[in-house]
Design a protein around this motif. Structure first.
Motif, PDB file in Angstrom:
ATOM      1  N   TYR A 240       0.864  -1.175   0.000  1.00 26.79           N
ATOM      2  CA  TYR A 240       0.000   0.000   0.000  1.00 26.79           C
ATOM      3  C   TYR A 240       0.911   1.239   0.000  1.00 26.79           C
ATOM      4  O   TYR A 240       1.967   1.226   0.630  1.00 26.79           O
ATOM      5  CB  TYR A 240      -0.871   0.041   1.260  1.00 26.79           C
ATOM      6  N   THR A 241       0.483   2.265  -0.706  1.00 31.46           N
ATOM      7  CA  THR A 241       1.282   3.491  -0.724  1.00 31.46           C
ATOM      8  C   THR A 241       0.456   4.638  -0.162  1.00 31.46           C
ATOM      9  O   THR A 241      -0.680   4.868  -0.588  1.00 31.46           O
ATOM     10  CB  THR A 241       1.737   3.828  -2.159  1.00 31.46           C
ATOM     11  N   VAL A 242       1.037   5.312   0.803  1.00 30.68           N
ATOM     12  CA  VAL A 242       0.372   6.455   1.431  1.00 30.68           C
ATOM     13  C   VAL A 242       1.170   7.703   1.094  1.00 30.68           C
ATOM     14  O   VAL A 242       2.399   7.731   1.266  1.00 30.68           O
ATOM     15  CB  VAL A 242       0.314   6.279   2.969  1.00 30.68           C
ATOM     16  N   ASP A 243       0.482   8.718   0.597  1.00 34.46           N
ATOM     17  CA  ASP A 243       1.145   9.973   0.249  1.00 34.46           C
ATOM     18  C   ASP A 243       1.313  10.808   1.515  1.00 34.46           C
ATOM     19  O   ASP A 243       0.335  11.080   2.213  1.00 34.46           O
ATOM     20  CB  ASP A 243       0.279  10.722  -0.778  1.00 34.46           C
ATOM     21  N   LEU A 244       2.520  11.172   1.802  1.00 29.04           N
ATOM     22  CA  LEU A 244       2.773  11.963   3.010  1.00 29.04           C
ATOM     23  C   LEU A 244       2.833  13.460   2.713  1.00 29.04           C
ATOM     24  O   LEU A 244       3.177  14.254   3.579  1.00 29.04           O
ATOM     25  CB  LEU A 244       4.094  11.522   3.662  1.00 29.04           C
TER      26      LEU A 244
END
Lengths: 252, 173
Positions: A240-244
């Protein structure tokens, strides 16, 4: 003759399983002696009490075992075995290729040459987008924790760029590393606190059996995985990729 | 192929039966649950590498775990010596100190740990293996000592452990 403490001690733990130090005959002799000697029966009772007291004390040291399955350990063992066997297999293929090359017209020639090429070709260097230095070329910084029933990963602030990749693994520990950028980590009960920089990227590995994991930036929950709720489908790249990045930058 | 499948079946059964106990032994021995988990897992990986079950798998695992723990201690001591010669350095992004990674220990745990650490390593191992239900013979095999001397050494270790605890904290609750 009275038995020693060592002989009596052999009777304290799983006596049916134990082999007394002086053989079965000595053990039977000890048993007969105990039946007839109140003093030694009392000593045995005292040793048993002391053993139980020690057991109680030792239990105070215990932590719950990690939720690790045999399959995960087998997979790790097979992977390592593969790494060791790889060079040997390459050597065998090289030898076979040399023999095949000595036989012009052999149908094996091209096949073996291709196989050797695939075994021996250097792995192309992976260049991450945005000029991020690949993991192998830069020392990682990170933190590993043995989580309890839940884990919160709290980032102190939104960034101007950077992402968090989250992978689910058959591992006992949660692992958070910053392959690029700067950050400092601290650990509290059930929490990893991240004092993050402006554009760092992170990778979080979460034990598959962990009942609850949340990721927060400031006070906003940006990722949540719970055993009670079906997880979102895993993207094709396995993470999963979370944009910070800061919310204004994300806004349309 | 069939032998390998049988071995893997035995491996799984042994893992299910023994992993928690091996972890507990190493956790009590080291005071570091993460290290204990790593070493216990590594002991099972070595068993897989061996490719066949030893006669006494429980003692074999304990012996491998003991060697792994000893190697880890040596490595840690070497690392500490190297660090002692360096100026203190804390850069942004450095991992937190090891103590931060360990769950907060309660007072009793710290007291018991202090009493246990009074014992020499071999006595500690012996005491902890006994409390995992190991027989004298298995302890002798795991720690490479004479079976005939295990009972005496164990009695001495138990007495020393209780005395160290009681001297500092009084009789156990």
């Amino acid at each position: 003759m009275h038995p020693t403490d060592a002989e009596l001690g052999a009777l304290l733990v799983a006596p049916a399983h134990d082999t007394p130090p002086h053989g079965p005959r000595a053990s039977a002799a000890v048993e007969r002696h105990l039946a007839a000697c109140a003093e030694c029966a009392g000593r045995l009772a005292m040793l048993r009490r002391e053993h139980e007291e020690a057991a109680d004390l030792l239990r105070a040291l215990d932590h719950p075992p990690p939720p690790l399955r045999a399959d995960a350990v087998l997979a790790r063992a097979r992977r390592r075995r593969g790494v060791r066997i790889g060079p040997i297999a390459a050597g065998i293929l090289l030898t076979a290729a040399a023999v095949a090359a000595a036989l012009p017209g052999s149908p094996l020639r091209r096949t073996l040459a291709d196989a050797v090429a695939s075994w021996t070709a250097p792995t192309p260097a992976r260049v991450a987008p945005g000029g991020i230095v690949p993991r192998a070329e830069r020392p990682n910084v990170g933190v590993a924790v043995m989580p309890g029933a839940s884990l919160d990963v709290r980032f102190a602030r939104w960034q101007h760029g950077g992402t968090l990749r989250i992978m689910i693994a058959d591992a006992p520990r949660a692992l958070l590393v910053a392959p690029a950028g700067t950050a400092a980590f601290s650990v509290r009960q059930g929490q990893i606190l991240v004092d993050n920089g402006d554009s760092a990227t992170f990778t979080l590995t979460v034990p598959r059996t962990l009942p609850l994991v949340r990721v927060l930036v400031e006070s906003t929950v940006v990722f949540r995985r719970s055993a009670d709720v079906p997880s979102p489908a895993l993207p094709p790249d396995g993470a999963y990729t979370v944009d910070l990045a800061t919310p204004p930058r994300n806004a349309p | 192929m069939r032998a390998r499948a049988e071995f893997e079946t035995d491996f799984r059964r042994l893992f299910d039966e023994r992993f928690a106990s091996l972890f507990r032994y190493l956790d009590r021995l080291s005071g570091d649950p993460e290290l204990a988990a790593d070493l216990a897992q590594e002991a099972f990986v070595r068993l897989y590498d061996r490719g066949a079950m030893p006669d006494d798998a429980r003692a074999w695992l304990a012996a491998v775990a003991a060697n792994l723990f000893r190697d880890e201690r040596r490595r840690a001591h070497r690392h500490e010596r190297l660090l002692a010669g360096q100026p203190a350095e804390l850069t942004l992004g450095a991992p937190p100190a090891a103590s931060d990674l360990v769950m907060v220990a309660n007072e009793r745990r710290a007291d018991v740990r202090a009493a246990l650490d009074v014992l020499p390593l071999r006595d500690r191992q012996m005491l902890l293996l006994r409390h995992e239900g190991f027989s004298y013979r298995e302890i002798a095999q795991a720690l490479d000592v004479a079976e005939a001397s295990v009972g005496t050494m164990l009695a001495r270790a138990t007495a020393a452990f209780r005395a160290a605890y009681m001297e500092a904290y009084g009789a156990p609750d």
